[in-house]
Write an enzyme that holds these catalytic residues in place. Structure first.
Site, mmCIF file in Angstrom:
data_model
loop_
_atom_site.group_PDB
_atom_site.id
_atom_site.type_symbol
_atom_site.label_atom_id
_atom_site.label_comp_id
_atom_site.label_asym_id
_atom_site.label_seq_id
_atom_site.Cartn_x
_atom_site.Cartn_y
_atom_site.Cartn_z
ATOM 1 N N LYS A 1 42.266 48.489 47.779
ATOM 2 C CA LYS A 1 43.467 48.607 46.974
ATOM 3 C C LYS A 1 43.118 48.719 45.504
ATOM 4 O O LYS A 1 43.943 49.059 44.661
ATOM 5 C CB LYS A 1 44.336 47.359 47.161
ATOM 6 C CG LYS A 1 44.710 47.059 48.582
ATOM 7 C CD LYS A 1 45.354 45.655 48.674
ATOM 8 C CE LYS A 1 45.116 45.084 50.029
ATOM 9 N NZ LYS A 1 45.348 43.649 50.113
ATOM 10 N N GLY A 2 41.883 48.411 45.182
ATOM 11 C CA GLY A 2 41.493 48.296 43.782
ATOM 12 C C GLY A 2 41.718 49.537 42.942
ATOM 13 O O GLY A 2 42.016 49.448 41.762
ATOM 14 N N GLU B 1 37.211 55.392 42.205
ATOM 15 C CA GLU B 1 36.938 53.972 42.421
ATOM 16 C C GLU B 1 37.286 53.158 41.178
ATOM 17 O O GLU B 1 37.303 53.682 40.066
ATOM 18 C CB GLU B 1 35.446 53.770 42.755
ATOM 19 C CG GLU B 1 35.165 53.582 44.230
ATOM 20 C CD GLU B 1 35.566 52.205 44.762
ATOM 21 O OE1 GLU B 1 36.459 51.550 44.190
ATOM 22 O OE2 GLU B 1 34.971 51.788 45.757
ATOM 23 N N ASP B 2 37.522 51.890 41.396
ATOM 24 C CA ASP B 2 37.744 50.974 40.281
ATOM 25 C C ASP B 2 36.411 50.504 39.700
ATOM 26 O O ASP B 2 36.203 50.543 38.496
ATOM 27 C CB ASP B 2 38.598 49.782 40.737
ATOM 28 C CG ASP B 2 38.104 49.155 42.037
ATOM 29 O OD1 ASP B 2 37.116 49.646 42.628
ATOM 30 O OD2 ASP B 2 38.709 48.167 42.479
ATOM 31 N N ASP C 1 29.573 48.089 41.966
ATOM 32 C CA ASP C 1 28.754 46.905 41.710
ATOM 33 C C ASP C 1 27.393 47.138 42.351
ATOM 34 O O ASP C 1 26.513 47.752 41.758
ATOM 35 C CB ASP C 1 29.483 45.682 42.275
ATOM 36 C CG ASP C 1 28.756 44.386 42.003
ATOM 37 O OD1 ASP C 1 27.702 44.416 41.352
ATOM 38 O OD2 ASP C 1 29.242 43.334 42.439
ATOM 39 N N PHE D 1 31.817 38.887 37.015
ATOM 40 C CA PHE D 1 32.965 39.182 37.865
ATOM 41 C C PHE D 1 34.188 39.396 36.987
ATOM 42 O O PHE D 1 34.500 38.561 36.147
ATOM 43 C CB PHE D 1 33.210 38.052 38.864
ATOM 44 C CG PHE D 1 34.182 38.438 39.930
ATOM 45 C CD1 PHE D 1 33.779 39.208 41.008
ATOM 46 C CD2 PHE D 1 35.507 38.040 39.849
ATOM 47 C CE1 PHE D 1 34.681 39.597 41.986
ATOM 48 C CE2 PHE D 1 36.417 38.427 40.826
ATOM 49 C CZ PHE D 1 36.006 39.196 41.893
ATOM 50 N N VAL D 2 34.849 40.526 37.170
ATOM 51 C CA VAL D 2 36.015 40.849 36.336
ATOM 52 C C VAL D 2 37.265 41.038 37.201
ATOM 53 O O VAL D 2 37.170 41.350 38.383
ATOM 54 C CB VAL D 2 35.780 42.125 35.490
ATOM 55 C CG1 VAL D 2 34.705 41.894 34.444
ATOM 56 C CG2 VAL D 2 35.423 43.327 36.367
HETATM 57 P P1 IMP Z 1 29.874 47.151 45.849
HETATM 58 O O1 IMP Z 1 29.734 47.545 47.273
HETATM 59 O O2 IMP Z 1 29.024 45.953 45.500
HETATM 60 O O3 IMP Z 1 29.659 48.275 44.864
HETATM 61 O O4 IMP Z 1 31.359 46.598 45.670
HETATM 62 C C1 IMP Z 1 32.431 47.436 45.568
HETATM 63 C C2 IMP Z 1 33.742 46.714 45.678
HETATM 64 O O5 IMP Z 1 33.611 45.319 45.423
HETATM 65 C C3 IMP Z 1 34.708 47.206 44.618
HETATM 66 O O6 IMP Z 1 35.427 48.329 45.048
HETATM 67 C C4 IMP Z 1 35.581 45.999 44.402
HETATM 68 O O7 IMP Z 1 36.611 45.963 45.360
HETATM 69 C C5 IMP Z 1 34.655 44.831 44.635
HETATM 70 N N1 IMP Z 1 34.108 44.300 43.370
HETATM 71 C C6 IMP Z 1 32.863 44.478 42.852
HETATM 72 N N2 IMP Z 1 32.729 43.854 41.676
HETATM 73 C C7 IMP Z 1 33.924 43.274 41.415
HETATM 74 C C8 IMP Z 1 34.435 42.481 40.316
HETATM 75 O O8 IMP Z 1 33.768 42.183 39.309
HETATM 76 N N3 IMP Z 1 35.733 42.074 40.429
HETATM 77 C C9 IMP Z 1 36.525 42.372 41.491
HETATM 78 N N4 IMP Z 1 36.088 43.102 42.529
HETATM 79 C C10 IMP Z 1 34.807 43.547 42.503
#
Ligand code: IMP
Length: 183
Positions: free
Chosen positions: A47-48, A103-104, A107, A156-157
């Protein structure tokens, strides 16, 4: 919701609404120029990415369709599990289309590299990535991100679509949380 409304829950504001919207406008103009004459489809990850999609799409100087996927990634914690499961698939056949994943945040990049590979396997003409935010760990997994709004520190944001346990998505800015919120 503004930062003032929940000041006690926040540590600091990283990006305010004005910074986010003006960067999205720049990205929209760049995307529009790059995709001129192509069959662009924006694909959001629920949903982000809802708020990024809404503002990016409106910032485009012409029309483009959107579609959505939902996958499982974070629970209510703050670390990516890397376990990806499709909860809602696209409504659209993407064969021969130029897909831009919206994407939002990236990470670890685990989620995104999985989605990109999954969409590429469906015979799309191209699958590129656009993200509002990128954290430093994104460099560990090789994901080629074509459009990045802002590089942010490894914290974390929340806000502008990003949640902590489904809260704070409606915050207009991007901010870090006060330590007591995690306690
Ligand atoms: P990744 O697989 O580690 O790149 O994580 C991707 C997903 O994790 C993003 O689409 C977010 O939903 C969530 N995410 C990663 N970092 C944050 C953060 O700092 N705050 C909130 N959600 C996060």
């Amino acid at each position: 919701m503004d930062a003032d409304h929940i000041a006690e829950d926040l540590d600091r504001v990283l990006l305010d609404e004005g910074q986010i919207l003006s960067r999205l406008q720049e990205m929209a103009d760049e995307i529009w120029a790059d995709y001129a004459g192509r069959d662009l489809l924006l694909v959001g990850v629920l949903k982000g990415a809802v708020l990024v999609m809404a503002d990016l799409l409106r910032a485009l100087p012409g029309t483009a369709p959107m579609d959505w996927m939902a996958i499982s990634s974070y629970g209510s914690g703050t670390k990516s599990s890397g376990v990806v499961r499709i909860l809602k698939d696209l409504d659209t056949d993407i064969t021969g289309r130029d897909v831009l994943i919206v994407e939002d945040i990236v990470d670890s990049g685990l989620t995104l590299s999985w989605i990109q590979a999954n969409l590429a396997s469906r015979s799309a003409a191209s699958v590129e990535i656009c993200t509002l935010l990128r954290k430093p760990d994104a460099s560990k997994v090789h994901v080629d991100i074509k459009y990045v709004g802002f590089d942010i520190p490894n914290e974390f944001v929340v806000g502008y679509g990003l949640d902590y346990a489904e809260k704070y998505r409606n915050l207009r800015c991007v901010a870090t949380l006060a330590p007591h919120v995690y306690a």
